[in-house]
Design an enzyme around this catalytic site. Sequence first.
Site, PDB file in Angstrom:
ATOM      1  N   ARG A 178       0.839  -1.196   0.000  1.00 14.78           N
ATOM      2  CA  ARG A 178       0.000   0.000   0.000  1.00 14.78           C
ATOM      3  C   ARG A 178       0.869   1.240   0.000  1.00 14.78           C
ATOM      4  O   ARG A 178       2.087   1.184   0.205  1.00 14.78           O
ATOM      5  CB  ARG A 178      -0.926   0.010   1.216  1.00 14.78           C
ATOM      6  N   GLY A 201       7.318   0.433   7.332  1.00  6.35           N
ATOM      7  CA  GLY A 201       7.419   1.242   8.540  1.00  6.35           C
ATOM      8  C   GLY A 201       6.166   1.162   9.397  1.00  6.35           C
ATOM      9  O   GLY A 201       5.110   0.712   8.953  1.00  6.35           O
ATOM     10  N   TYR A 257       9.369   7.180  16.717  1.00  7.37           N
ATOM     11  CA  TYR A 257       9.363   7.221  15.257  1.00  7.37           C
ATOM     12  C   TYR A 257      10.480   8.122  14.732  1.00  7.37           C
ATOM     13  O   TYR A 257      11.223   7.736  13.819  1.00  7.37           O
ATOM     14  CB  TYR A 257       8.004   7.712  14.766  1.00  7.37           C
ATOM     15  N   GLY A 283       7.991  14.334   3.719  1.00  7.06           N
ATOM     16  CA  GLY A 283       7.191  14.886   4.798  1.00  7.06           C
ATOM     17  C   GLY A 283       5.879  14.122   4.820  1.00  7.06           C
ATOM     18  O   GLY A 283       5.851  12.918   4.576  1.00  7.06           O
TER      19      GLY A 283
END
Length: 236
Positions: A11, A74, A142, A173
């Site tokens: 995804r 992630g 994170y 970003g």
Amino acid sequence: MTCILVTGSSRGIGAAIREQLEARCVKVIGHSTRGDDEAEIAADFSDPPAPSLLWEEAMRQADGQIDVLVNNAGLFDASDLDRSDIEWLDAWEETLRINLTATAQLSRFAVRHWQETGRSGRIVHVACRAGHRGDSPAHWHYAAAKGGMLALHKTIARAYAGEGIYSFAITPGFTDTAMAGDYLESRGGPGLLADIPLGRVAEPEEIADIATWCALDAPPSMTGATIDANGASYVR
């Protein structure tokens, strides 16, 4: 044919990277946590042996030769400071394991593979703006993981360029993905755009453009470079 392993390809940015690489007629080996797509290898990076098992299966599917590793998988979960000690620590360790330790494990396997075969190889790390400027108070872990990924990337580039092993990093970003959507909403949604001079968040395809270029076209002299893609919300 060039063979590329892309983590987190089910995804968002990972899926866009996979699509663009396949359009360049390379063999892409995909990965997801649960393996919802039969074309992807299932590996849950919160489990320490998972990166090794992923690499072994990817090598099997690649007939023993992987040319590029794209570290994209992630985890982005908040962990408030007022949680219990054990909850806060568990969230910290899971985030670092998925975002940084698994990346390091796969990068190690890739470097050793190219050293053993005497072939050139490339690693593309999808990091984050947070690795430079930090993140919200609920995302210490994170930001630390992404900062660690950037340090890992620079170390690989400096250590192995002479062997034809190159490392590139991208620091997006906010990007319009499912992972970032909840955070954007929690931080005020459209109000957050005031911090982005471009006036919008990035599209996954924009980050995939950069990743594909790094994987296939970037000149070797760019090894060690970090490419920002944050709409000028953080410039350095």
